[in-house]
Design a protein around this motif. Structure first.
Motif, PDB file in Angstrom:
ATOM      1  N   ASP A   1      -0.262  70.966  38.253  1.00 10.40           N
ATOM      2  CA  ASP A   1       0.317  72.321  38.222  1.00 10.40           C
ATOM      3  C   ASP A   1      -0.178  73.091  36.984  1.00 10.40           C
ATOM      4  O   ASP A   1      -0.451  74.295  37.053  1.00 10.40           O
ATOM      5  N   ALA A   2      -0.320  72.368  35.865  1.00 10.21           N
ATOM      6  CA  ALA A   2      -0.799  73.019  34.634  1.00 10.21           C
ATOM      7  C   ALA A   2      -2.264  73.431  34.770  1.00 10.21           C
ATOM      8  O   ALA A   2      -2.679  74.483  34.265  1.00 10.21           O
ATOM      9  N   LEU A   3      -3.055  72.613  35.458  1.00  8.53           N
ATOM     10  CA  LEU A   3      -4.461  72.967  35.702  1.00  8.53           C
ATOM     11  C   LEU A   3      -4.541  74.222  36.586  1.00  8.53           C
ATOM     12  O   LEU A   3      -5.279  75.173  36.289  1.00  8.53           O
ATOM     13  N   HIS A   4      -3.754  74.210  37.649  1.00  8.90           N
ATOM     14  CA  HIS A   4      -3.694  75.359  38.556  1.00  8.90           C
ATOM     15  C   HIS A   4      -3.297  76.630  37.787  1.00  8.90           C
ATOM     16  O   HIS A   4      -3.944  77.686  37.903  1.00  8.90           O
TER      17      HIS A   4
ATOM     18  N   TYR B   1      -6.128  78.073  35.610  1.00  9.65           N
ATOM     19  CA  TYR B   1      -7.113  78.889  36.340  1.00  9.65           C
ATOM     20  C   TYR B   1      -6.583  80.295  36.609  1.00  9.65           C
ATOM     21  O   TYR B   1      -7.302  81.286  36.465  1.00  9.65           O
ATOM     22  N   LEU B   2      -5.315  80.378  37.011  1.00  5.67           N
ATOM     23  CA  LEU B   2      -4.735  81.690  37.304  1.00  5.67           C
ATOM     24  C   LEU B   2      -4.685  82.534  36.031  1.00  5.67           C
ATOM     25  O   LEU B   2      -5.006  83.725  36.037  1.00  5.67           O
ATOM     26  N   GLU B   3      -4.320  81.863  34.930  1.00  7.93           N
ATOM     27  CA  GLU B   3      -4.268  82.526  33.627  1.00  7.93           C
ATOM     28  C   GLU B   3      -5.639  83.100  33.244  1.00  7.93           C
ATOM     29  O   GLU B   3      -5.735  84.184  32.654  1.00  7.93           O
ATOM     30  N   LEU B   4      -6.707  82.383  33.615  1.00  6.21           N
ATOM     31  CA  LEU B   4      -8.070  82.841  33.312  1.00  6.21           C
ATOM     32  C   LEU B   4      -8.532  83.940  34.270  1.00  6.21           C
ATOM     33  O   LEU B   4      -9.627  84.483  34.124  1.00  6.21           O
ATOM     34  N   GLY B   5      -7.719  84.209  35.285  1.00  8.10           N
ATOM     35  CA  GLY B   5      -8.062  85.268  36.223  1.00  8.10           C
ATOM     36  C   GLY B   5      -8.875  84.791  37.420  1.00  8.10           C
ATOM     37  O   GLY B   5      -9.405  85.603  38.184  1.00  8.10           O
ATOM     38  N   HIS B   6      -8.988  83.486  37.606  1.00  7.20           N
ATOM     39  CA  HIS B   6      -9.723  82.967  38.758  1.00  7.20           C
ATOM     40  C   HIS B   6      -8.839  82.992  39.998  1.00  7.20           C
ATOM     41  O   HIS B   6      -7.627  82.791  39.913  1.00  7.20           O
TER      42      HIS B   6
END
Ligand code: ARG
Length: 258
Positions: free
Chosen positions: A33-36, A39-44
Motif C-alpha cells: 500500500d505504501a508503494l502504491h 507512485y500516486l504521490e509522484l503523480g504516476h
C-alpha cells in the motif's frame, strides 16, 4: 499493480523463498500500500488488476507482460506454479485497450527479464527467460534486444540486478552478470552507476526510476547515497515482506508504455 491479497510463500522457485518461514500477508499488504501511495504521490497513474486466489506471486506484476509502444508481448512462465498468471495479465491488458498482443511461443517472464531504454531493450537469460524469447520480442516489438547472461541464482531476473536511470543510462550490480555481459554493459553504459554486493543483497537493484525519482528498498543505503550524489531523488521504502518471495518495488510494477 496487483494488491497482494493472496500473497504467500508456499513454494520455492528462487533462493529467497523459504516455505518453512513463509511470509506475513498483512505486513506485505501494508508495505505494498505504501508503494502504491508513493507512485500516486509522484503523480504516476496506476491501474490495478484483481488478484487471483491460488496465485500467491501475482503481486509481482512486472512478470505479467512486456508493453512497448502500446504493443503487448505476453509472458510464459518457467515454473508451473505461476503458469496461470500469463493469460490473466494478457486478458486484463486486452480488456483495457491493449489489443495488439502476441502470445509467446517461448518462455519469458515479462519485464522481469526485459528492461526498456530509449534505444535498446536489455534482456536477461540464464534462469527464467529463454534466449529464443529475446528474438521473439525483438521481431514483434521492432526494438533491438540485447541478451545479457545472468550467473547468480539470487539474481534470477535481470530486474533484480539492473535498473534503467531514465532512457539512456543504468544502475547495475556487475556480480550478477557473466564476464562477457559485464563487458557489454561497460561498453553500452560507460557512465553507469555501479552497485556493490551489500546493496544487491537487499534487492536494491530492484528499483523504479522515472528519470528523476528512484523508488528503492530502504536497506540499500550505499546505493541511496550514491544516487543522491549523482543528482537523483531516492524514495526509500520498506518492502521486506515481499523480499521473502524474492521481490522488490520493480517486481510489483508493470510499466504500460503507450
Ligand atoms: N517469487 C517470484 C518468482 O520467483 C518473484 C518474482 C519477482 N519478480 C521480478 N520481476 N523479479 O517468480
Amino acid at each position: 499493480m496487483c494488491r497482494p491479497e493472496y500473497f504467500a510463500v508456499t513454494y520455492a522457485i528462487n533462493p529467497w523463498m523459504d516455505p518453512a518461514t513463509g511470509a506475513d500477508r498483512a505486513v506485505a499488504i501494508r508495505q505494498w500500500d505504501a508503494l502504491h501511495a508513493a507512485y500516486l504521490e509522484l503523480g504516476h497513474q496506476v491501474s490495478l488488476i484483481d488478484p487471483i486466489d491460488g496465485l500467491p506471486d501475482m503481486v509481482f506484476a512486472a512478470n505479467g507482460a512486456l508493453v512497448v509502444d502500446g504493443r503487448v508481448y505476453g509472458a510464459r512462465f518457467a515454473h508451473a506454479e505461476r503458469g496461470d498468471e500469463g493469460p490473466a495479465y494478457l486478458k486484463w491488458l486486452c480488456a483495457n485497450g491493449f489489443t495488439d498482443t502476441l502470445e509467446p511461443a517461448h518462455v519469458n517472464e515479462g519485464e522481469g527479464d526485459f528492461l526498456t531504454l530509449d534505444e535498446v531493450i536489455l534482456a536477461g537469460t540464464g534462469f527464467r527467460t529463454d534466449t529464443a524469447a529475446h528474438l521473439e520480442a525483438q521481431e514483434f516489438l521492432g526494438r533491438p534486444v540485447v541478451t545479457l547472461q545472468l550467473v547468480d541464482p539470487r539474481f534470477y531476473h535481470i530486474d533484480t540486478a539492473l535498473f534503467p536511470l531514465g532512457g539512456d543510462n543504468v544502475c547495475y550490480y556487475p556480480g550478477a552478470f557473466s564476464a562477457g555481459s559485464q563487458a557489454v554493459l561497460r561498453h553500452l553504459f560507460p557512465d553507469a552507476v555501479i552497485a556493490g554486493a551489500a546493496d544487491a543483497d537487499v534487492l536494491g537493484l530492484n528499483a523504479v526510476c522515472d528519470g528523476a525519482n528512484v523508488v528503492i528498498n530502504a536497506e540499500a543505503t550505499g546505493l541511496i547515497d550514491e544516487l543522491s550524489t549523482r543528482g537523483y531523488h531516492p524514495i526509500p521504502l520498506d518492502l521486506s515482506e515481499l523480499r521473502k518471495a524474492g521481490g522488490g518495488p520493480k517486481c510489483c510494477t508493470l510499466e504500460l508504455r503507450r
